[in-house]
Design a protein around this motif. Structure first.
Motif, short mmCIF file in Angstrom:
data_model
loop_
_atom_site.label_atom_id
_atom_site.label_comp_id
_atom_site.label_asym_id
_atom_site.label_seq_id
_atom_site.Cartn_x
_atom_site.Cartn_y
_atom_site.Cartn_z
N LEU A 130 39.52 63.69 62.64
CA LEU A 130 39.44 64.92 63.43
C LEU A 130 38.04 65.13 64.02
N LYS A 131 37.03 64.62 63.33
CA LYS A 131 35.64 64.75 63.81
C LYS A 131 35.25 63.62 64.76
N GLY A 132 36.21 62.75 65.08
CA GLY A 132 35.95 61.69 66.05
C GLY A 132 35.35 60.42 65.48
N ASN A 133 35.43 60.23 64.18
CA ASN A 133 34.87 59.02 63.57
C ASN A 133 35.85 57.85 63.66
N ILE A 134 35.30 56.66 63.64
CA ILE A 134 36.07 55.42 63.60
C ILE A 134 35.78 54.77 62.25
N MET A 135 36.81 54.64 61.40
CA MET A 135 36.65 54.04 60.07
C MET A 135 37.80 53.06 59.83
N VAL A 136 37.56 51.81 60.20
CA VAL A 136 38.59 50.78 60.00
C VAL A 136 38.00 49.51 59.39
N ASP A 137 36.71 49.50 59.08
CA ASP A 137 36.06 48.30 58.53
C ASP A 137 36.71 47.81 57.24
N HIS A 138 37.24 48.71 56.43
CA HIS A 138 37.83 48.35 55.14
C HIS A 138 39.24 47.77 55.27
N MET A 139 39.80 47.82 56.47
CA MET A 139 41.15 47.27 56.69
C MET A 139 41.06 45.75 56.87
N ASP A 140 42.13 45.05 56.48
CA ASP A 140 42.16 43.60 56.68
C ASP A 140 42.31 43.29 58.17
N ASP A 141 41.87 42.10 58.56
CA ASP A 141 41.84 41.72 59.97
C ASP A 141 43.22 41.74 60.62
N HIS A 142 44.24 41.28 59.90
CA HIS A 142 45.59 41.26 60.46
C HIS A 142 46.06 42.69 60.78
N SER A 143 45.81 43.61 59.88
CA SER A 143 46.21 45.01 60.10
C SER A 143 45.43 45.63 61.25
N LYS A 144 44.14 45.31 61.35
CA LYS A 144 43.33 45.82 62.46
C LYS A 144 43.84 45.28 63.79
N LYS A 145 44.27 44.03 63.81
CA LYS A 145 44.82 43.45 65.04
C LYS A 145 46.12 44.14 65.42
N LEU A 146 46.98 44.41 64.44
CA LEU A 146 48.22 45.13 64.73
C LEU A 146 47.92 46.51 65.30
N LEU A 147 46.93 47.20 64.72
CA LEU A 147 46.54 48.52 65.20
C LEU A 147 45.99 48.44 66.61
N LYS A 148 45.11 47.49 66.86
CA LYS A 148 44.52 47.33 68.19
C LYS A 148 45.60 47.08 69.23
N ASP A 149 46.52 46.15 68.92
CA ASP A 149 47.59 45.83 69.87
C ASP A 149 48.46 47.05 70.15
N PHE A 150 48.74 47.82 69.11
CA PHE A 150 49.57 49.02 69.27
C PHE A 150 48.87 50.05 70.16
N LEU A 151 47.61 50.33 69.86
CA LEU A 151 46.87 51.32 70.64
C LEU A 151 46.65 50.84 72.08
N ALA A 152 46.31 49.57 72.23
CA ALA A 152 46.02 49.04 73.57
C ALA A 152 47.27 48.99 74.44
N ASP A 153 48.44 48.82 73.83
CA ASP A 153 49.70 48.75 74.59
C ASP A 153 50.35 50.11 74.79
N PHE A 154 49.89 51.12 74.06
CA PHE A 154 50.55 52.42 74.10
C PHE A 154 50.51 52.99 75.52
N GLU A 155 51.67 53.30 76.06
CA GLU A 155 51.83 53.89 77.39
C GLU A 155 50.97 53.20 78.45
N GLY A 156 51.05 51.89 78.45
CA GLY A 156 50.36 51.12 79.48
C GLY A 156 48.88 50.91 79.24
#
Length: 173
Positions: A130-156
């Motif tokens: 909610l405060k605008g922080n980015i905290m994903v360093d503790h996630m495994d690389d595969h999960s971060k890639k899935l998240l990135k792909d999802f966000l990058a593809d969302f609504e074009g």
């Protein structure tokens, strides 16, 4: 069938921040945290998928249902890891964008109907998102890639395009 696809589309939407609910009135509820602009994205690295599941806001996501939560991770030593990623959106000059993104771990063992998650961690990550922080360093690389792909593809990809370099650099190509 068309009805079902429109319902599915609705559940895969991010909540974009609306007008200020307090509108400067200074009365009851001022200072309360609004979750109107937060969505929960489930990352399932076991099935290579990512999806919005607003049920996580109340601990009722697809992966949290029908299990009893434990405070001891050892109880679910054979469980599968998932991530609930708290995604906060904001309105920018040109477009809404992903402002805060924080991942929280959850481990589920369906065979014994038990799960582990740290509620203090989830609450902390929700607040940080909610405060605008980015905290994903503790996630495994595969999960971060899935998240990135999802966000990058969302609504074009428009929201991703307008998001910070910090977010883009935190998630791998």
């Amino acid at each position: 069938m068309a009805d079902q696809s429109s319902n599915q589309k609705k559940t895969n939407q991010f909540t974009i921040i609306k007008d200020d609910p307090n509108d400067g009135h200074g009365g009851y509820g001022v200072g309360a945290i609004s979750l109107e602009n937060m969505s929960s994205v489930i990352i399932d690295p076991n099935e290579d998928r990512a999806f919005v599941d607003m049920g996580a806001m109340h601990a009722r996501s697809e992966v949290e249902r029908r299990v009893k939560f434990q405070n001891d991770r050892e109880v679910v030593a054979n469980g599968k890891r998932y991530w609930i990623v708290w995604v906060t959106t904001e309105k920018g000059e040109n477009s809404p964008y992903f402002a805060g993104v924080c991942g929280s771990e959850i481990v589920v063992d369906r065979s014994i109907k038990r799960a582990y998650k740290s509620m203090p961690e989830h609450v902390k990550h929700m607040e940080k998102s909610l405060k605008g922080n980015i905290m994903v360093d503790h996630m495994d690389d595969h999960s971060k890639k899935l998240l990135k792909d999802f966000l990058a593809d969302f609504e074009g990809g428009d929201m991703w395009h307008h998001s910070s370099d910090e977010l883009k650099n935190a998630l791998p190509e």
